[in-house]
Design an enzyme around this catalytic site. Structure first.
Site, PDB file in Angstrom:
ATOM      1  N   LYS A   1       8.652 -19.749 -31.588  1.00  0.00           N
ATOM      2  CA  LYS A   1       8.735 -20.706 -30.479  1.00  0.00           C
ATOM      3  C   LYS A   1       8.480 -19.915 -29.198  1.00  0.00           C
ATOM      4  CE  LYS A   1      11.122 -22.028 -27.291  1.00  0.00           C
ATOM      5  NZ  LYS A   1      10.208 -22.217 -26.155  1.00  0.00           N
TER       6      LYS A   1
ATOM      7  N   VAL B   1      20.926 -17.206 -21.619  1.00  0.00           N
ATOM      8  CA  VAL B   1      20.520 -17.915 -22.844  1.00  0.00           C
ATOM      9  C   VAL B   1      20.904 -17.077 -24.066  1.00  0.00           C
ATOM     10  CG1 VAL B   1      18.558 -18.821 -24.161  1.00  0.00           C
ATOM     11  CG2 VAL B   1      18.640 -19.161 -21.694  1.00  0.00           C
TER      12      VAL B   1
ATOM     13  N   GLU C   1      17.257  -9.226 -27.045  1.00  0.00           N
ATOM     14  CA  GLU C   1      16.701  -8.307 -26.032  1.00  0.00           C
ATOM     15  C   GLU C   1      16.771  -9.060 -24.715  1.00  0.00           C
ATOM     16  OE1 GLU C   1      15.745  -5.252 -26.607  1.00  0.00           O
ATOM     17  OE2 GLU C   1      15.827  -5.343 -28.783  1.00  0.00           O
TER      18      GLU C   1
ATOM     19  N   CYS D   1      11.473  -6.907 -17.747  1.00  0.00           N
ATOM     20  CA  CYS D   1      12.892  -6.625 -17.992  1.00  0.00           C
ATOM     21  C   CYS D   1      13.231  -5.206 -17.576  1.00  0.00           C
ATOM     22  CB  CYS D   1      13.221  -6.844 -19.462  1.00  0.00           C
ATOM     23  SG  CYS D   1      12.102  -5.977 -20.553  1.00  0.00           S
TER      24      CYS D   1
ATOM     25  N   GLU E   1      20.007  -9.737 -11.883  1.00  0.00           N
ATOM     26  CA  GLU E   1      18.575  -9.635 -12.157  1.00  0.00           C
ATOM     27  C   GLU E   1      17.821 -10.682 -11.335  1.00  0.00           C
ATOM     28  OE1 GLU E   1      16.947 -10.945 -15.996  1.00  0.00           O
ATOM     29  OE2 GLU E   1      15.902  -9.022 -16.110  1.00  0.00           O
TER      30      GLU E   1
HETATM   31  P1  NAD Z   1      14.564 -17.528 -20.849  1.00  0.00           P
HETATM   32  O1  NAD Z   1      15.848 -17.028 -21.387  1.00  0.00           O
HETATM   33  O2  NAD Z   1      14.590 -18.612 -19.856  1.00  0.00           O
HETATM   34  O3  NAD Z   1      13.617 -18.046 -22.033  1.00  0.00           O
HETATM   35  C1  NAD Z   1      13.243 -17.229 -23.130  1.00  0.00           C
HETATM   36  C2  NAD Z   1      12.885 -18.116 -24.303  1.00  0.00           C
HETATM   37  O4  NAD Z   1      14.069 -18.813 -24.717  1.00  0.00           O
HETATM   38  C3  NAD Z   1      11.859 -19.205 -23.996  1.00  0.00           C
HETATM   39  O5  NAD Z   1      11.021 -19.390 -25.111  1.00  0.00           O
HETATM   40  C4  NAD Z   1      12.727 -20.437 -23.776  1.00  0.00           C
HETATM   41  O6  NAD Z   1      12.047 -21.646 -24.024  1.00  0.00           O
HETATM   42  C5  NAD Z   1      13.827 -20.207 -24.800  1.00  0.00           C
HETATM   43  N1  NAD Z   1      15.095 -20.890 -24.513  1.00  0.00           N
HETATM   44  C6  NAD Z   1      15.563 -21.317 -23.311  1.00  0.00           C
HETATM   45  N2  NAD Z   1      16.769 -21.911 -23.468  1.00  0.00           N
HETATM   46  C7  NAD Z   1      17.080 -21.838 -24.783  1.00  0.00           C
HETATM   47  C8  NAD Z   1      18.202 -22.252 -25.569  1.00  0.00           C
HETATM   48  N3  NAD Z   1      19.247 -22.854 -25.013  1.00  0.00           N
HETATM   49  N4  NAD Z   1      18.193 -22.006 -26.898  1.00  0.00           N
HETATM   50  C9  NAD Z   1      17.156 -21.367 -27.472  1.00  0.00           C
HETATM   51  N5  NAD Z   1      16.062 -20.966 -26.791  1.00  0.00           N
HETATM   52  C10 NAD Z   1      16.019 -21.178 -25.454  1.00  0.00           C
HETATM   53  O7  NAD Z   1      13.789 -16.230 -20.276  1.00  0.00           O
HETATM   54  P2  NAD Z   1      12.365 -16.160 -19.563  1.00  0.00           P
HETATM   55  O8  NAD Z   1      12.495 -16.697 -18.178  1.00  0.00           O
HETATM   56  O9  NAD Z   1      11.311 -16.721 -20.449  1.00  0.00           O
HETATM   57  O10 NAD Z   1      12.143 -14.570 -19.495  1.00  0.00           O
HETATM   58  C11 NAD Z   1      12.701 -13.764 -18.523  1.00  0.00           C
HETATM   59  C12 NAD Z   1      13.939 -13.066 -19.037  1.00  0.00           C
HETATM   60  O11 NAD Z   1      13.626 -12.360 -20.237  1.00  0.00           O
HETATM   61  C13 NAD Z   1      14.472 -12.019 -18.083  1.00  0.00           C
HETATM   62  O12 NAD Z   1      15.867 -12.091 -18.048  1.00  0.00           O
HETATM   63  C14 NAD Z   1      14.030 -10.702 -18.707  1.00  0.00           C
HETATM   64  O13 NAD Z   1      14.806  -9.586 -18.364  1.00  0.00           O
HETATM   65  C15 NAD Z   1      14.115 -11.029 -20.152  1.00  0.00           C
HETATM   66  N6  NAD Z   1      13.272 -10.140 -20.938  1.00  0.00           N
HETATM   67  C16 NAD Z   1      13.876  -9.177 -21.684  1.00  0.00           C
HETATM   68  C17 NAD Z   1      13.104  -8.273 -22.396  1.00  0.00           C
HETATM   69  C18 NAD Z   1      13.756  -7.210 -23.240  1.00  0.00           C
HETATM   70  O14 NAD Z   1      13.101  -6.712 -24.155  1.00  0.00           O
HETATM   71  N7  NAD Z   1      14.986  -6.822 -22.978  1.00  0.00           N
HETATM   72  C19 NAD Z   1      11.713  -8.355 -22.354  1.00  0.00           C
HETATM   73  C20 NAD Z   1      11.133  -9.359 -21.576  1.00  0.00           C
HETATM   74  C21 NAD Z   1      11.911 -10.256 -20.873  1.00  0.00           C
END
Ligand code: NAD
Length: 511
Positions: free
Chosen positions: A192, A249, A267, A301, A402
């Site tokens: 997804k 999340v 992650e 991230c 963040e």
């Molecule tokens: P997000 O948490 O908003 O969304 C990530 C994914 O989760 C998306 O596919 C979203 O549709 C899904 N999602 C959202 N709500 C959900 C729920 N309640 N249940 C299940 N799935 C759900 O994050 P984003 O805005 O897409 O990405 C940015 C974030 O990701 C930042 O916090 C960044 O630090 C983090 N990130 C971490 C890493 C790492 O490896 N540590 C790498 C890249 C990004």
């Protein structure tokens, strides 16, 4: 000749898919999403151009994907690991053929500049190559038994059906970090992807289709996090959730998976710091800071969002940083002269701007540059934000939370000890860096920095696929992606004892 053929075939497929969105990929077929009828738009964050319309899938679509994955798992797990690796090698070749085209698509849908999106596709290529090779290793252990005529060993077993939930900032690299090792381990899966980057997810899945992954092994279901993401967590047939995204999340996902005793790897976010000591090579540290803070418009991230600088060189470093940040060329990432693209969305633009307001009005940090949304001329239709630099203190919200945008806080310090305590004064622990020429400080930083990744004389960004990736504290739940460590996420260890003594031998008994 063969390469040309593959390219032609793929391009034909891409063309037809480009006309025919919206599609999920379930059981080896590109399928219209269910009868819910809701859709979402994919727009270019630099220009506002409509790129495509995708389905908000329904529970019915997901159910079909889960069924397909369950069925496919039964035969996929029996394919020899080396053969699964060969499929990854083919995927690598198809990715190489389409690198430029996939990068262009990615820049169009999420904004980062072309050299970065080429890097993103390259990371998927490297990941495929690495795990293809792993198909000829996939080592367990053999060891001695405490008893005579008995043999002991460990084997990796697949986990089952995996739910993979990914963010938009590395739209091909991050799904590849999950899909490729998961495939190698013999799992089937449902991806997804984030709704801001559906085209990159589709391209990746098409590559796997072309490479010969059997139907049902990899399924792609588009939809919102709240509907499809959440529903994935509920299925008892899904044995593992691998999630990359925000800590809020992630924590919710951990709670649900915990209750259901589902394996779960997370992650999450970061608040990464770069230390610059008084003995550092200043120009090198500056270059690193600019790249770490403003590369990918700060939407990594691992982005540098705190710059902890020794007071002896603070003024010099600050002035040069402001000068160089001011000269960064901002614009459409497709223009090769541009150094910083837009933010991914209106929502992200608002979040970043909101944090800047907090920095100015609540934290009372000193704003040195930036801090206003760019709206004029070429920026009119996009989500552009300039490099923004504050001078602040470690406890401020802008130095603790963040932001995920091109915003960095400069913090002056008097000593190495103070710098290190500020780095560690964070709920996150992903990446950290120190610029110094003092080997003693280098070694102490390696020991004392509470991060999963520590860089010496290099910025906080720039992971390599053959080394473990992940963080401590609220950045994750103790797993590491990439390298050989990711195999521990996507497989379960089985311990095997073979007793060839022909009699009952008792371990765990005090004879
Ligand atoms: P997000 O948490 O908003 O969304 C990530 C994914 O989760 C998306 O596919 C979203 O549709 C899904 N999602 C959202 N709500 C959900 C729920 N309640 N249940 C299940 N799935 C759900 O994050 P984003 O805005 O897409 O990405 C940015 C974030 O990701 C930042 O916090 C960044 O630090 C983090 N990130 C971490 C890493 C790492 O490896 N540590 C790498 C890249 C990004």
């Amino acid at each position: 000749m063969k390469k040309k053929k593959i390219k032609k075939r793929m391009s034909k497929k891409l063309e037809s898919k480009n006309l025919g969105r919206p599609y999920n990929f379930i059981n080896g077929q590109w399928k219209k999403a269910g009868l819910g009828g809701n859709q979402f738009e994919n727009r270019n964050p630099a220009t506002g151009e409509l790129l495509g319309i995708y389905p908000q899938s329904t529970a019915k679509d997901l159910e079909e994907a889960v069924e397909a994955a369950q069925k496919a798992f039964k035969s996929w797990r029996k394919v020899p690991v080396a053969k699964r690796g060969e499929i990854l090698l083919r995927a690598m070749r198809v990715l190489q053929e389409h690198k430029e085209e996939f990068a262009q698509t990615m820049t169009r849908e999420m904004g980062k500049i072309l050299s970065e999106t080429c890097g993103d596709v390259q990371e998927a290529i490297d990941t495929a190559f690495y795990y293809a090779g792993e198909g000829r290793r996939f080592f367990g252990q053999t060891t001695t038994s405490e008893l005579p005529d008995k043999f002991a060993m460990t084997l990796r077993m697949p986990v089952g059906v995996c739910g993979l939930i990914t963010p938009w900032n590395f739209p091909m690299a991050i799904p590849s970090w999950k899909i490729f090792p998961s495939l190698l381990c013999g799992n089937s899966m449902i991806l997804k992807p984030a709704s801001y980057t559906p085209d990159s997810a589709r391209n990746l899945v098409m590559v796997l289709q072309e490479a010969g992954v059997p139907p049902g092994v990899v399924n792609l279901v588009y939809g919102s996090g709240n509907v499809i993401g959440r529903a994935l967590l509920e299925y008892p047939e899904i044995s593992l959730i691998s999630f990359t995204g925000s800590s809020s999340v992630g924590s919710n996902i951990a709670e649900i998976c915990g209750k259901k005793m589902k394996k779960c790897s997370l992650e999450l976010g970061g608040k990464n710091a770069q230390i610059v000591m008084e003995d550092a090579d200043l120009d090198l540290a500056l270059e690193g800071a600019l790249w770490g803070a403003f590369g990918t418009s700060g939407q990594r991230c691992t982005a540098t969002s705190r710059l902890i600088v020794h007071e002896k060189i603070f003024k010099q470093f600050r002035d040069k940083l402001v000068d160089q940040a001011r000269s960064l060329r901002i614009g459409n990432g497709l223009n090769p002269l541009v150094q910083m693209g837009p933010l991914v969305s209106q929502a992200q633009l608002e979040t970043v701007h909101q944090y800047v307001k907090i920095g100015k009005m609540k934290d009372h940090a000193k704003l040195l540059i930036g801090g206003e949304i760019l709206k004029e001329g070429e920026y009119e239709r996009g989500f552009f934000y300039p490099p923004t630099i504050f001078v602040g203190t470690p406890e401020m919200r802008i130095a603790q939370e963040e932001i995920f945008g091109p915003v960095v806080v400069l913090i002056p310090v008097k000593s190495f000890e103070e710098a290190m305590s500020i780095v560690n004064n964070s709920r996150y622990g992903l990446s950290g860096s120190i610029y110094t020429r003092d080997v003693n400080r280098v070694m102490r930083a390696i020991q004392e920095m509470e991060t999963g990744i520590t860089y010496i004389n290099a910025p906080t960004i720039g992971a390599e696929v053959h080394l473990p990736f992940g963080g401590v504290k609220q950045t994750g739940n103790g797993h590491r992606e990439a390298g050989v460590t990711v195999l521990d996420i996507f497989s379960e260890w089985k311990t095997v004892y073979i007793d060839y003594s022909g009699k009952l031998q008792k371990a765990q008994i005090d004879a």
